[in-house]
Each structure stands twice: as C-alpha cells, then as structure tokens.
Design a protein around this motif. Structure first.
Motif, PDB file in Angstrom:
ATOM      1  N   THR A   1     -18.177  11.326  -8.616  1.00 19.47           N
ATOM      2  CA  THR A   1     -18.618  10.216  -9.465  1.00 19.47           C
ATOM      3  C   THR A   1     -17.925  10.260 -10.820  1.00 19.47           C
ATOM      4  OG1 THR A   1     -20.758  10.168  -8.365  1.00 19.47           O
ATOM      5  CG2 THR A   1     -20.623   9.115 -10.519  1.00 19.47           C
ATOM      6  N   ALA A   2     -17.864  11.441 -11.412  1.00 17.55           N
ATOM      7  CA  ALA A   2     -17.225  11.584 -12.725  1.00 17.55           C
ATOM      8  C   ALA A   2     -15.717  11.375 -12.645  1.00 17.55           C
ATOM      9  CB  ALA A   2     -17.531  12.968 -13.294  1.00 17.55           C
ATOM     10  N   LEU A   3     -15.074  11.944 -11.651  1.00 20.57           N
ATOM     11  CA  LEU A   3     -13.618  11.870 -11.566  1.00 20.57           C
ATOM     12  C   LEU A   3     -13.115  10.491 -11.166  1.00 20.57           C
ATOM     13  CD1 LEU A   3     -12.860  15.311  -9.897  1.00 20.57           C
ATOM     14  CD2 LEU A   3     -12.432  14.653 -12.271  1.00 20.57           C
ATOM     15  N   CYS A   4     -13.830   9.817 -10.273  1.00 21.05           N
ATOM     16  CA  CYS A   4     -13.388   8.495  -9.808  1.00 21.05           C
ATOM     17  C   CYS A   4     -13.427   7.442 -10.908  1.00 21.05           C
ATOM     18  CB  CYS A   4     -14.225   8.037  -8.621  1.00 21.05           C
ATOM     19  SG  CYS A   4     -13.826   8.899  -7.095  1.00 21.05           S
ATOM     20  N   ALA A   5     -14.171   7.695 -11.959  1.00 17.33           N
ATOM     21  CA  ALA A   5     -14.212   6.751 -13.079  1.00 17.33           C
ATOM     22  C   ALA A   5     -12.878   6.695 -13.811  1.00 17.33           C
ATOM     23  CB  ALA A   5     -15.330   7.144 -14.037  1.00 17.33           C
ATOM     24  N   ASP A   6     -12.106   7.784 -13.772  1.00 14.07           N
ATOM     25  CA  ASP A   6     -10.864   7.852 -14.544  1.00 14.07           C
ATOM     26  C   ASP A   6      -9.603   8.112 -13.720  1.00 14.07           C
ATOM     27  OD1 ASP A   6     -12.213   7.537 -17.038  1.00 14.07           O
ATOM     28  OD2 ASP A   6     -12.817   9.647 -16.938  1.00 14.07           O
ATOM     29  N   PHE A   7      -9.761   8.546 -12.468  1.00 14.11           N
ATOM     30  CA  PHE A   7      -8.601   8.931 -11.666  1.00 14.11           C
ATOM     31  C   PHE A   7      -8.754   8.452 -10.223  1.00 14.11           C
ATOM     32  CE2 PHE A   7      -9.530  12.317 -14.734  1.00 14.11           C
ATOM     33  CZ  PHE A   7      -8.323  12.417 -15.415  1.00 14.11           C
ATOM     34  N   PRO A   8      -7.630   8.154  -9.561  1.00 18.03           N
ATOM     35  CA  PRO A   8      -7.703   7.974  -8.107  1.00 18.03           C
ATOM     36  C   PRO A   8      -7.907   9.354  -7.467  1.00 18.03           C
ATOM     37  CG  PRO A   8      -5.496   7.410  -8.930  1.00 18.03           C
ATOM     38  CD  PRO A   8      -6.318   7.856 -10.099  1.00 18.03           C
ATOM     39  N   VAL A   9      -8.825   9.431  -6.502  1.00 15.54           N
ATOM     40  CA  VAL A   9      -9.143  10.705  -5.864  1.00 15.54           C
ATOM     41  C   VAL A   9      -8.998  10.557  -4.354  1.00 15.54           C
ATOM     42  CG1 VAL A   9     -10.916  12.462  -5.480  1.00 15.54           C
ATOM     43  CG2 VAL A   9     -10.758  11.316  -7.699  1.00 15.54           C
ATOM     44  N   LEU A  10      -8.265  11.477  -3.747  1.00 18.71           N
ATOM     45  CA  LEU A  10      -8.166  11.556  -2.296  1.00 18.71           C
ATOM     46  C   LEU A  10      -9.130  12.645  -1.845  1.00 18.71           C
ATOM     47  CD1 LEU A  10      -6.830  10.980   0.465  1.00 18.71           C
ATOM     48  CD2 LEU A  10      -5.116  12.703  -0.133  1.00 18.71           C
ATOM     49  N   LEU A  11     -10.144  12.264  -1.056  1.00 14.99           N
ATOM     50  CA  LEU A  11     -11.114  13.216  -0.542  1.00 14.99           C
ATOM     51  C   LEU A  11     -10.724  13.563   0.889  1.00 14.99           C
ATOM     52  CD1 LEU A  11     -13.756  14.813  -0.772  1.00 14.99           C
ATOM     53  CD2 LEU A  11     -14.944  12.744  -0.010  1.00 14.99           C
ATOM     54  N   VAL A  12     -10.498  14.840   1.144  1.00 16.56           N
ATOM     55  CA  VAL A  12     -10.117  15.319   2.475  1.00 16.56           C
ATOM     56  C   VAL A  12     -11.336  15.993   3.094  1.00 16.56           C
ATOM     57  CG1 VAL A  12      -8.588  16.865   3.748  1.00 16.56           C
ATOM     58  CG2 VAL A  12      -7.736  15.668   1.722  1.00 16.56           C
ATOM     59  N   TYR A  13     -11.737  15.511   4.261  1.00 12.49           N
ATOM     60  CA  TYR A  13     -12.874  16.083   4.979  1.00 12.49           C
ATOM     61  C   TYR A  13     -12.452  16.286   6.430  1.00 12.49           C
ATOM     62  CZ  TYR A  13     -17.620  16.815   6.655  1.00 12.49           C
ATOM     63  OH  TYR A  13     -18.746  17.353   7.214  1.00 12.49           O
ATOM     64  N   PRO A  14     -12.201  17.520   6.836  1.00 11.40           N
ATOM     65  CA  PRO A  14     -11.711  17.763   8.189  1.00 11.40           C
ATOM     66  C   PRO A  14     -12.795  17.531   9.247  1.00 11.40           C
ATOM     67  CG  PRO A  14     -12.101  19.836   7.076  1.00 11.40           C
ATOM     68  CD  PRO A  14     -12.330  18.747   6.062  1.00 11.40           C
ATOM     69  N   LEU A  15     -12.391  16.955  10.360  1.00 16.48           N
ATOM     70  CA  LEU A  15     -13.280  16.727  11.492  1.00 16.48           C
ATOM     71  C   LEU A  15     -12.736  17.483  12.702  1.00 16.48           C
ATOM     72  CD1 LEU A  15     -13.802  12.871  11.167  1.00 16.48           C
ATOM     73  CD2 LEU A  15     -15.352  14.672  10.445  1.00 16.48           C
TER      74      LEU A  15
END
Length: 72
Positions: free
Chosen positions: A52-66
């Motif tokens: 929530t904090a980081l997405c306000a100022d930066f594009p964030v790639l979230l990696v979640y392995p399946l």
C-alpha cells in the motif's frame, strides 16, 4: 529467507538492479530504475501495508509463485 525466495530474487535481478535495497523505509527484494520487485512466498496479509505504501509512489511487480505440480 528460504531457497525459493532467494532463487526467485536472483532470477528477477537484471544487470544494474540492486537486491535488498531500502526504499521508503522498507527493504525491497529488487530495486530497478523503472520499478520495484517484491517476491512473496507466504500469505499476502504479511505484505499488505508495505505494498500500500510503495504503490503510492512506485510501480511494483509482485511475484507470487504457484505450484504447477506437487509430489508426495
């Protein structure tokens, strides 16, 4: 950090990227010029406030392995 997390961090790191960088008071898995890469191998509630904090100022790639296959 588990071996899956470390392996994914190495996989997503490009030349010039920085691993374990401090950004906005948080430790980021991979920082690159155009975005931040966060690797999550546990539940999402553990990373909610950070994203929530980081997405306000930066594009964030979230990696979640399946898991594609599971052997018993």
């Amino acid at each position: 950090m588990n071996s899956l997390h470390a392996s994914l961090k190495d996989l997503y790191t490009r030349p010039g990227d920085q691993q374990e960088a401090q950004v906005g008071g948080y430790l980021i898995d991979v920082q690159r010029d155009d975005c931040l890469v966060e690797i999550q191998t546990a539940n999402f509630s553990a990373i909610r406030q950070k994203l929530t904090a980081l997405c306000a100022d930066f594009p964030v790639l979230l990696v979640y392995p399946l898991a594609v296959e599971k052997w018993i």
